[in-house]
Design an enzyme around this catalytic site. Structure first.
Site, PDB file in Angstrom:
ATOM      1  N   ALA A  39      40.049  47.712  42.803  1.00 13.47           N
ATOM      2  CA  ALA A  39      39.377  48.884  42.030  1.00 13.47           C
ATOM      3  C   ALA A  39      39.990  49.917  41.247  1.00 13.47           C
ATOM      4  O   ALA A  39      39.461  50.898  40.622  1.00 13.47           O
ATOM      5  CB  ALA A  39      38.658  49.642  43.441  1.00 13.47           C
TER       6      ALA A  39
ATOM      7  N   SER B   2      42.063  49.444  38.826  1.00 14.49           N
ATOM      8  CA  SER B   2      41.910  49.110  37.108  1.00 14.49           C
ATOM      9  C   SER B   2      41.117  48.064  36.817  1.00 14.49           C
ATOM     10  O   SER B   2      40.738  47.394  37.630  1.00 14.49           O
ATOM     11  CB  SER B   2      43.637  49.197  36.926  1.00 14.49           C
TER      12      SER B   2
ATOM     13  N   ASP C 248      42.238  49.447  46.985  1.00 13.42           N
ATOM     14  CA  ASP C 248      43.174  48.771  45.940  1.00 13.42           C
ATOM     15  C   ASP C 248      44.503  49.276  46.661  1.00 13.42           C
ATOM     16  O   ASP C 248      44.743  49.948  47.695  1.00 13.42           O
ATOM     17  CB  ASP C 248      43.288  49.755  44.769  1.00 13.42           C
TER      18      ASP C 248
ATOM     19  N   VAL D 134      44.974  42.924  50.394  1.00 17.60           N
ATOM     20  CA  VAL D 134      44.002  42.024  50.758  1.00 17.60           C
ATOM     21  C   VAL D 134      44.754  40.786  51.339  1.00 17.60           C
ATOM     22  O   VAL D 134      43.933  40.204  52.234  1.00 17.60           O
ATOM     23  CB  VAL D 134      43.088  41.634  49.658  1.00 17.60           C
TER      24      VAL D 134
ATOM     25  N   SER E 262      38.221  32.806  37.441  1.00 13.90           N
ATOM     26  CA  SER E 262      38.830  32.672  35.973  1.00 13.90           C
ATOM     27  C   SER E 262      38.499  31.260  35.333  1.00 13.90           C
ATOM     28  O   SER E 262      38.764  30.314  35.994  1.00 13.90           O
ATOM     29  CB  SER E 262      40.272  32.733  35.891  1.00 13.90           C
TER      30      SER E 262
ATOM     31  N   TYR F  14      48.411  30.552  39.288  1.00 13.51           N
ATOM     32  CA  TYR F  14      47.049  31.480  39.158  1.00 13.51           C
ATOM     33  C   TYR F  14      45.810  30.575  39.140  1.00 13.51           C
ATOM     34  O   TYR F  14      44.820  30.691  39.651  1.00 13.51           O
ATOM     35  CB  TYR F  14      47.220  32.214  37.743  1.00 13.51           C
TER      36      TYR F  14
ATOM     37  N   ALA G 135      45.426  27.338  40.235  1.00 11.56           N
ATOM     38  CA  ALA G 135      45.376  27.049  41.537  1.00 11.56           C
ATOM     39  C   ALA G 135      44.363  27.839  42.256  1.00 11.56           C
ATOM     40  O   ALA G 135      43.718  27.605  42.976  1.00 11.56           O
ATOM     41  CB  ALA G 135      46.560  26.322  42.165  1.00 11.56           C
ATOM     42  N   SER G 136      44.889  28.999  42.501  1.00 15.63           N
ATOM     43  CA  SER G 136      44.407  30.159  43.259  1.00 15.63           C
ATOM     44  C   SER G 136      42.893  30.499  42.743  1.00 15.63           C
ATOM     45  O   SER G 136      42.216  30.370  43.746  1.00 15.63           O
ATOM     46  CB  SER G 136      45.293  31.538  43.216  1.00 15.63           C
TER      47      SER G 136
END
Length: 248
Positions: free
Chosen positions: A13, A15, A36, A64, A145, A158, A160-161
């Site tokens: 949160a 940015s 965050d 997280v 994404s 990235y 793969a995630s």
């Protein structure tokens, strides 16, 4: 698209898309918990939100990928508001770009831990709290994404995630749909965020050449879709992946 009376928990949160999401949800009347890793940035986000008469928005520090911190964030939310959030947005994410031949194990692990494991931990923790608290009309929105659809050079970890986030969402939608919790993914394209601003201008120009709308996207444009998925106007959308890409 009123969200008045709804409590929203948003990671990442501080940015970019996370901050824009907090602002959009608050504008629609939601009470926002801005979570965050950078607590200073989360507080700045809260300061940017419209004030409510009855209750105040909250900032929380969280990593997280750390299960105990996710549990602590839920506990603080419950202690503050005496109810579980009915809107959960997983916008926390990082990149550690490099070619696969040069990518370190540590950078691979960190991206998977934050982007995928972190999303899993937040879904599990907050969905269980939503069920236990008998919260109605709950909606969880995860940020994937579009590059996870086709891959992107230098972003093996990235991609793969984020591919994992999209499939995790579909499984969660099947499992939690039975208890009336909707779970969806938003797939941003090339968005003007602090993460993307670090990209060299020449590379940015090449991306723009591939976008039919001939421009980069704005965090607010992603946030509007997230707000829609959080609202009753999307009441029959579950397990979906919605691209916000300008046609990229």
């Amino acid at each position: 698209m009123s969200l008045t009376g709804r409590l929203a928990f948003v990671t990442g949160a501080g940015s970019g898309i996370g901050r824009a999401t907090c602002q959009c949800l608050a504008r629609e009347g939601a009470l926002v918990i801005a979570a965050d890793k950078n607590i200073g940035s989360a507080r700045e986000t809260v300061e940017s939100l419209p004030k409510l008469l009855s209750e105040s928005h909250l900032s929380i520090e969280i990593s997280v990928e750390n299960a105990s911190q996710v549990q602590a964030a839920l506990k603080e939310s419950l202690n503050t508001y005496s109810r579980a959030p009915s809107i959960v947005v997983n916008a926390a994410g990082i990149t550690r770009d490099n070619f696969i031949s040069k990518l370190s194990e540590a950078d691979f692990d960190e991206v998977l831990d934050v982007n995928l494991k972190g999303t899993f931990l937040v879904i599990q923790t907050f969905a269980n709290a939503i069920v236990e608290g008998k919260v109605e009309k709950a909606s969880i929105i995860n940020i994937g994404s579009v590059v996870a659809k086709f891959g992107n050079i230098g972003q093996g970890n990235y991609c793969a995630s984020k591919a994992g986030v999209e499939l995790l969402t579909k499984v969660a939608a099947r499992e939690f749909g039975k208890v009336n919790i909707r779970v969806n993914t938003v797939l941003p394209g090339v968005i003007q965020t602090p993460m993307f601003n670090a990209v060299p201008e020449k590379v940015k120009a090449k991306f723009v050449e591939r976008i039919p709308l001939a421009r980069l996207g704005y965090p607010e444009e992603v946030a509007e879709v997230i707000s829609f998925l959080a609202s009753d106007k999307s009441s029959y959308i579950n397990g979906a992946s919605i691209e916000v890409t300008g046609g990229f």
